[in-house]
Design a protein around this motif. Sequence first.
Motif, PDB file in Angstrom:
ATOM      1  N   VAL A  48       0.737  -0.981   0.153  1.00 53.09           N
ATOM      2  CA  VAL A  48       0.412  -0.117   0.156  1.00 53.09           C
ATOM      3  C   VAL A  48       0.888   1.383  -0.069  1.00 53.09           C
ATOM      4  CG1 VAL A  48      -1.760   1.732   1.465  1.00 53.09           C
ATOM      5  CG2 VAL A  48      -2.300  -0.535   0.888  1.00 53.09           C
ATOM      6  N   ALA A  49       1.958   1.798   0.794  1.00 53.79           N
ATOM      7  CA  ALA A  49       2.684   2.569   1.115  1.00 53.79           C
ATOM      8  C   ALA A  49       3.916   2.526   2.066  1.00 53.79           C
ATOM      9  CB  ALA A  49       2.205   3.798   2.139  1.00 53.79           C
ATOM     10  N   GLY A  50       4.939   2.694   1.437  1.00 51.59           N
ATOM     11  CA  GLY A  50       6.612   2.854   1.895  1.00 51.59           C
ATOM     12  C   GLY A  50       6.765   3.316   2.109  1.00 51.59           C
ATOM     13  N   VAL A  51       7.727   3.810   3.232  1.00 48.66           N
ATOM     14  CA  VAL A  51       9.005   5.701   3.391  1.00 48.66           C
ATOM     15  C   VAL A  51       9.953   4.927   3.887  1.00 48.66           C
ATOM     16  CG1 VAL A  51       8.326   5.346   5.865  1.00 48.66           C
ATOM     17  CG2 VAL A  51       8.601   7.120   4.822  1.00 48.66           C
ATOM     18  N   ASN A  52      11.110   6.196   3.517  1.00 52.22           N
ATOM     19  CA  ASN A  52      12.967   5.539   3.965  1.00 52.22           C
ATOM     20  C   ASN A  52      13.232   5.848   5.546  1.00 52.22           C
ATOM     21  OD1 ASN A  52      12.252   8.236   3.820  1.00 52.22           O
ATOM     22  ND2 ASN A  52      14.414   8.224   2.783  1.00 52.22           N
ATOM     23  N   SER A  57      11.601   9.722   2.025  1.00 55.16           N
ATOM     24  CA  SER A  57      10.912   9.368   0.239  1.00 55.16           C
ATOM     25  C   SER A  57       9.559   8.596   0.797  1.00 55.16           C
ATOM     26  CB  SER A  57      11.978   8.460  -0.835  1.00 55.16           C
ATOM     27  OG  SER A  57      13.113   9.668  -0.098  1.00 55.16           O
ATOM     28  N   ARG A  58       9.067   8.550  -0.345  1.00 48.65           N
ATOM     29  CA  ARG A  58       7.289   7.889   0.180  1.00 48.65           C
ATOM     30  C   ARG A  58       6.576   6.592  -0.793  1.00 48.65           C
ATOM     31  NH1 ARG A  58       4.592  12.450   3.831  1.00 48.65           N
ATOM     32  NH2 ARG A  58       6.115  12.617   4.960  1.00 48.65           N
ATOM     33  N   TYR A  59       6.558   6.089  -1.106  1.00 46.98           N
ATOM     34  CA  TYR A  59       6.059   5.116  -1.884  1.00 46.98           C
ATOM     35  C   TYR A  59       4.348   4.761  -1.886  1.00 46.98           C
ATOM     36  CZ  TYR A  59       3.234   1.111  -4.178  1.00 46.98           C
ATOM     37  OH  TYR A  59       2.953   0.528  -5.101  1.00 46.98           O
ATOM     38  N   TYR A  60       3.243   4.710  -3.209  1.00 48.03           N
ATOM     39  CA  TYR A  60       1.990   4.399  -2.241  1.00 48.03           C
ATOM     40  C   TYR A  60       1.844   4.204  -3.809  1.00 48.03           C
ATOM     41  CZ  TYR A  60       1.813   8.344   0.819  1.00 48.03           C
ATOM     42  OH  TYR A  60       2.508   9.654   1.981  1.00 48.03           O
ATOM     43  N   ALA A  99      12.044  -2.919   7.115  1.00 50.52           N
ATOM     44  CA  ALA A  99      13.392  -3.713   6.735  1.00 50.52           C
ATOM     45  C   ALA A  99      15.094  -2.810   6.449  1.00 50.52           C
ATOM     46  CB  ALA A  99      12.895  -3.373   5.270  1.00 50.52           C
ATOM     47  N   ARG A 100      15.474  -3.494   7.491  1.00 54.21           N
ATOM     48  CA  ARG A 100      17.116  -2.128   7.801  1.00 54.21           C
ATOM     49  C   ARG A 100      17.766  -1.207   7.020  1.00 54.21           C
ATOM     50  NH1 ARG A 100      22.122  -4.266  12.167  1.00 54.21           N
ATOM     51  NH2 ARG A 100      22.952  -2.189  12.556  1.00 54.21           N
ATOM     52  N   TYR A 101      17.534  -0.711   6.544  1.00 57.16           N
ATOM     53  CA  TYR A 101      18.625  -0.237   5.674  1.00 57.16           C
ATOM     54  C   TYR A 101      18.329   0.258   4.224  1.00 57.16           C
ATOM     55  CZ  TYR A 101      22.569  -0.019   8.997  1.00 57.16           C
ATOM     56  OH  TYR A 101      22.803  -0.215  10.028  1.00 57.16           O
ATOM     57  N   GLY A 102      16.303   0.273   4.395  1.00 53.75           N
ATOM     58  CA  GLY A 102      16.072  -0.249   3.219  1.00 53.75           C
ATOM     59  C   GLY A 102      15.330   1.129   2.774  1.00 53.75           C
ATOM     60  N   THR A 103      15.284   1.076   1.384  1.00 55.84           N
ATOM     61  CA  THR A 103      14.638   2.347   0.780  1.00 55.84           C
ATOM     62  C   THR A 103      12.849   2.652   0.721  1.00 55.84           C
ATOM     63  OG1 THR A 103      14.590   1.584  -1.238  1.00 55.84           O
ATOM     64  CG2 THR A 103      17.094   2.162  -0.870  1.00 55.84           C
ATOM     65  N   TYR A 104      12.047   3.315   0.161  1.00 57.92           N
ATOM     66  CA  TYR A 104      11.071   3.851   0.085  1.00 57.92           C
ATOM     67  C   TYR A 104       9.721   2.811   0.000  1.00 57.92           C
ATOM     68  CZ  TYR A 104      11.597   6.029  -4.086  1.00 57.92           C
ATOM     69  OH  TYR A 104      11.129   6.221  -5.634  1.00 57.92           O
ATOM     70  N   LYS A 105      10.848   1.832  -1.488  1.00 56.47           N
ATOM     71  CA  LYS A 105      10.010   1.589  -2.038  1.00 56.47           C
ATOM     72  C   LYS A 105      11.119  -0.155  -2.276  1.00 56.47           C
ATOM     73  CE  LYS A 105       7.566   0.616  -6.565  1.00 56.47           C
ATOM     74  NZ  LYS A 105       7.089   0.834  -7.787  1.00 56.47           N
TER      75      LYS A 105
END
Length: 124
Positions: A48-52, A57-60, A99-105
């Motif tokens: 649905v959504a992600g954030v760094n 930075s965000r994903y939808y 997620a450790r050290y992950g990006t927004y998507k």
Amino acid sequence: QVQLVESGGGLVQAGGSLRLSCAGSGLTFSQYAVGWFRQAPGKEREYVAGVNWSGGSRYYADSVKGRFTISRDNAKNTVYLEMNSLKPEDTAVYYCAGARYGTYKLRRDEYAYWGQGTQVTVSS
């Protein structure tokens, strides 16, 4: 022990709003990207959504773009999902994942830690 705990789900009428929270413990929260997923009965789990880590930075997903907002407060070890203009098709169990050290998507399998989920039901 890393834990992610969701809260804020419930029953709401179509057009209403809810704010979900994902509280982390046992981890350096600011090092983690966080995503929200949902799963309706008989359907695949949907990203649905992600954030760094910083919130910059965000994903939808297209299905929620313009209605949902993901944000985070690293001082409180919490990520939020503000959901507005809710529709019956938003009904699902909502999960947060880290997620450790992950990006927004990220891919679903890139999230190492998952919460137990919180139910969101939107009535028509």
